[in-house]
Write a protein that holds these residues in place. Structure first.
Motif, PDB file in Angstrom:
ATOM      1  N   LEU A   5       0.827  -1.196   0.000  1.00  0.00           N
ATOM      2  CA  LEU A   5       0.000   0.000   0.000  1.00  0.00           C
ATOM      3  C   LEU A   5       0.860   1.244   0.000  1.00  0.00           C
ATOM      4  N   VAL A   6       0.343   2.293  -0.607  1.00  0.00           N
ATOM      5  CA  VAL A   6       1.035   3.571  -0.607  1.00  0.00           C
ATOM      6  C   VAL A   6       0.783   4.248   0.733  1.00  0.00           C
ATOM      7  N   SER A   7       1.844   4.625   1.421  1.00  0.00           N
ATOM      8  CA  SER A   7       1.693   5.272   2.730  1.00  0.00           C
ATOM      9  C   SER A   7       2.624   6.471   2.796  1.00  0.00           C
ATOM     10  N   ARG A   8       2.374   7.446   1.957  1.00  0.00           N
ATOM     11  CA  ARG A   8       3.219   8.636   1.917  1.00  0.00           C
ATOM     12  C   ARG A   8       2.887   9.536   3.104  1.00  0.00           C
ATOM     13  N   THR A   9       3.905   9.849   3.888  1.00  0.00           N
ATOM     14  CA  THR A   9       3.722  10.791   4.979  1.00  0.00           C
ATOM     15  C   THR A   9       3.898  12.209   4.445  1.00  0.00           C
ATOM     16  N   GLU A  10       3.387  13.161   5.192  1.00  0.00           N
ATOM     17  CA  GLU A  10       3.541  14.559   4.787  1.00  0.00           C
ATOM     18  C   GLU A  10       5.014  14.942   4.871  1.00  0.00           C
ATOM     19  N   PRO A  11       5.585  15.501   3.805  1.00  0.00           N
ATOM     20  CA  PRO A  11       7.005  15.856   3.841  1.00  0.00           C
ATOM     21  C   PRO A  11       7.303  16.823   4.982  1.00  0.00           C
ATOM     22  N   GLY A  12       8.436  16.631   5.624  1.00  0.00           N
ATOM     23  CA  GLY A  12       8.835  17.508   6.702  1.00  0.00           C
ATOM     24  C   GLY A  12       9.747  18.611   6.209  1.00  0.00           C
ATOM     25  N   LYS A  13      10.393  19.286   7.137  1.00  0.00           N
ATOM     26  CA  LYS A  13      11.295  20.372   6.779  1.00  0.00           C
ATOM     27  C   LYS A  13      12.562  19.862   6.110  1.00  0.00           C
ATOM     28  N   GLY A  14      12.934  18.617   6.412  1.00  0.00           N
ATOM     29  CA  GLY A  14      14.150  18.034   5.860  1.00  0.00           C
ATOM     30  C   GLY A  14      14.180  16.553   6.154  1.00  0.00           C
ATOM     31  N   THR A  15      15.209  15.875   5.672  1.00  0.00           N
ATOM     32  CA  THR A  15      15.287  14.442   5.898  1.00  0.00           C
ATOM     33  C   THR A  15      15.484  14.153   7.384  1.00  0.00           C
ATOM     34  N   ARG A  16      14.970  13.001   7.827  1.00  0.00           N
ATOM     35  CA  ARG A  16      15.148  12.570   9.205  1.00  0.00           C
ATOM     36  C   ARG A  16      15.397  11.061   9.227  1.00  0.00           C
ATOM     37  N   PRO A  17      16.653  10.636   9.035  1.00  0.00           N
ATOM     38  CA  PRO A  17      16.959   9.210   9.129  1.00  0.00           C
ATOM     39  C   PRO A  17      16.535   8.661  10.489  1.00  0.00           C
ATOM     40  N   GLU A  18      16.290   7.368  10.524  1.00  0.00           N
ATOM     41  CA  GLU A  18      15.853   6.728  11.753  1.00  0.00           C
ATOM     42  C   GLU A  18      16.848   6.993  12.889  1.00  0.00           C
ATOM     43  N   GLY A  19      16.306   7.366  14.043  1.00  0.00           N
ATOM     44  CA  GLY A  19      17.148   7.609  15.199  1.00  0.00           C
ATOM     45  C   GLY A  19      17.620   9.038  15.337  1.00  0.00           C
ATOM     46  N   THR A  20      17.179   9.924  14.430  1.00  0.00           N
ATOM     47  CA  THR A  20      17.588  11.333  14.519  1.00  0.00           C
ATOM     48  C   THR A  20      16.375  12.184  14.896  1.00  0.00           C
ATOM     49  N   ALA A 228       4.555  17.947  -7.738  1.00  0.00           N
ATOM     50  CA  ALA A 228       3.751  19.166  -7.635  1.00  0.00           C
ATOM     51  C   ALA A 228       4.104  19.952  -6.374  1.00  0.00           C
ATOM     52  N   GLN A 229       4.360  19.257  -5.275  1.00  0.00           N
ATOM     53  CA  GLN A 229       4.688  19.952  -4.025  1.00  0.00           C
ATOM     54  C   GLN A 229       6.094  20.538  -4.051  1.00  0.00           C
ATOM     55  N   LEU A 230       7.028  19.828  -4.676  1.00  0.00           N
ATOM     56  CA  LEU A 230       8.373  20.388  -4.787  1.00  0.00           C
ATOM     57  C   LEU A 230       8.348  21.622  -5.684  1.00  0.00           C
ATOM     58  N   THR A 231       7.540  21.590  -6.724  1.00  0.00           N
ATOM     59  CA  THR A 231       7.369  22.762  -7.590  1.00  0.00           C
ATOM     60  C   THR A 231       6.885  23.959  -6.771  1.00  0.00           C
ATOM     61  N   GLU A 232       5.890  23.732  -5.924  1.00  0.00           N
ATOM     62  CA  GLU A 232       5.356  24.810  -5.087  1.00  0.00           C
ATOM     63  C   GLU A 232       6.414  25.327  -4.123  1.00  0.00           C
ATOM     64  N   LEU A 233       7.187  24.421  -3.531  1.00  0.00           N
ATOM     65  CA  LEU A 233       8.224  24.834  -2.584  1.00  0.00           C
ATOM     66  C   LEU A 233       9.273  25.698  -3.273  1.00  0.00           C
ATOM     67  N   MET A 234       9.673  25.307  -4.470  1.00  0.00           N
ATOM     68  CA  MET A 234      10.658  26.097  -5.203  1.00  0.00           C
ATOM     69  C   MET A 234      10.106  27.472  -5.556  1.00  0.00           C
ATOM     70  N   MET A 235       8.854  27.525  -5.995  1.00  0.00           N
ATOM     71  CA  MET A 235       8.250  28.802  -6.352  1.00  0.00           C
ATOM     72  C   MET A 235       8.095  29.700  -5.130  1.00  0.00           C
ATOM     73  N   GLY A 236       7.892  29.100  -3.966  1.00  0.00           N
ATOM     74  CA  GLY A 236       7.753  29.870  -2.743  1.00  0.00           C
ATOM     75  C   GLY A 236       9.070  30.325  -2.154  1.00  0.00           C
ATOM     76  N   ASN A 237      10.183  29.879  -2.751  1.00  0.00           N
ATOM     77  CA  ASN A 237      11.501  30.243  -2.239  1.00  0.00           C
ATOM     78  C   ASN A 237      12.359  30.928  -3.293  1.00  0.00           C
ATOM     79  N   GLY A 238      11.699  31.721  -4.134  1.00  0.00           N
ATOM     80  CA  GLY A 238      12.431  32.617  -5.010  1.00  0.00           C
ATOM     81  C   GLY A 238      12.765  32.101  -6.388  1.00  0.00           C
ATOM     82  N   PHE A 239      12.057  31.048  -6.850  1.00  0.00           N
ATOM     83  CA  PHE A 239      12.322  30.530  -8.194  1.00  0.00           C
ATOM     84  C   PHE A 239      11.076  30.654  -9.061  1.00  0.00           C
ATOM     85  N   ALA A 240      11.279  31.055 -10.296  1.00  0.00           N
ATOM     86  CA  ALA A 240      10.187  31.260 -11.238  1.00  0.00           C
ATOM     87  C   ALA A 240      10.314  30.266 -12.397  1.00  0.00           C
TER      88      ALA A 240
END
Length: 263
Positions: A5-20, A228-240
């Motif tokens: 099954l697809v179980s995509r979690t909401e992306p966080g601020k950055g990567t978080r390997p297990e135990g961090t 689509a979400q990465l596109t939005e993040l880039m556009m929201g951080n100064g990229f056109a």
């Protein structure tokens, strides 16, 4: 084949390997993982991607050729690893390419590989710089193009990474992020997830001797932004003019954009 099954979690601020638990721990863990797997990194990339990683990098370089062909172009390949994209970019044009990564053992392999590339490329030596992608040792507006292939996903803070890329790009300069993504549900998506989550970690652990790194890979992809979400993040951080090109059944996406004059 067992249904996955697809179980995509909401992306966080950055990567978080297990135990961090925070950005500092995440950055340290990622550096340790890539330091450990460096000796088998290229071999595993080619085996586990069924050689598609070569095609993805070559296609990225071809798309960016109008910039690379300029003799005065300055290009930074961020999270460069063992240098494969940096070499592909250099082969496509006359611009000057730099590589940057924070894993020392990866850069040692990149430097060793540089001696084996064609005379045309070695005439324009690629400097490889040991540096954290969130704290780059380059001046504001130093580059015409900044790329990242399969490394942006591993940053401890994605917005900070985009801000640092934007800082070192000249106004109007181009960003290009090549990254894994997950295909939509369906027979191909289910097959991909089975391979990525059940087969790949076992093969990776067997060849590299590091179980955690190749267990981390599918988890980090599942947690990362869909195109689509990465596109939005880039556009929201100064990229056109951000554009996402999705390849190979939705398993890889190339995002390109330009640094706008204001955020």
């Amino acid at each position: 084949m067992t249904e996955i099954l697809v179980s995509r979690t909401e992306p966080g601020k950055g990567t978080r390997p297990e135990g961090t638990a925070n950005e500092t721990d995440a950055s340290r863990k990622v550096r340790e993982m890539f330091t450990q797997i460096a000796p088998r990194y290229d071999l595993l990339n080619h085996i586990l991607s069924l050689q598609m990683d070569r095609l993805w990098r070559a296609r990225t370089a071809k798309i960016l050729r109008p910039i690379l062909a300029r003799e005065d172009a300055k290009i930074l390949d961020l999270c460069c690893g063992t240098g494969d994209l940096a070499f592909a970019l250099s082969r496509q044009g006359k611009g000057r390419v730099w590589g940057a990564d924070f894993a020392h053992t990866m850069l040692l392999r990149a430097q060793a590989k540089a001696a084996a590339v064609s005379a045309e490329i070695t005439a324009r030596v690629i400097p490889f710089v040991e540096s954290d992608a969130l704290r780059l040792p380059f001046a504001d507006g130093a580059f015409d193009l900044v790329t990242a292939a399969f490394g942006f996903r591993n940053l401890a803070n994605y917005e900070a990474g985009l801000c640092e890329i934007r800082r070192v790009l000249r106004t109007g300069g181009t960003i290009a992020i090549l990254e894994f993504t997950e295909p939509e549900p369906g027979w191909f998506g289910d097959l991909y997830r089975w391979y990525f989550r059940a087969v790949l970690p076992r093969v990776g652990a067997m060849i590299s001797g590091d179980k955690s790194a190749y267990s981390y890979l599918p988890k980090s992809v599942a947690r990362f932004f869909p195109p689509a979400q990465l596109t939005e993040l880039m556009m929201g951080n100064g990229f056109a003019s951000v554009e996402a090109r999705v390849w190979t059944g939705g398993t890889v996406a190339l995002h390109t954009g330009r640094k706008s004059g204001s955020v």
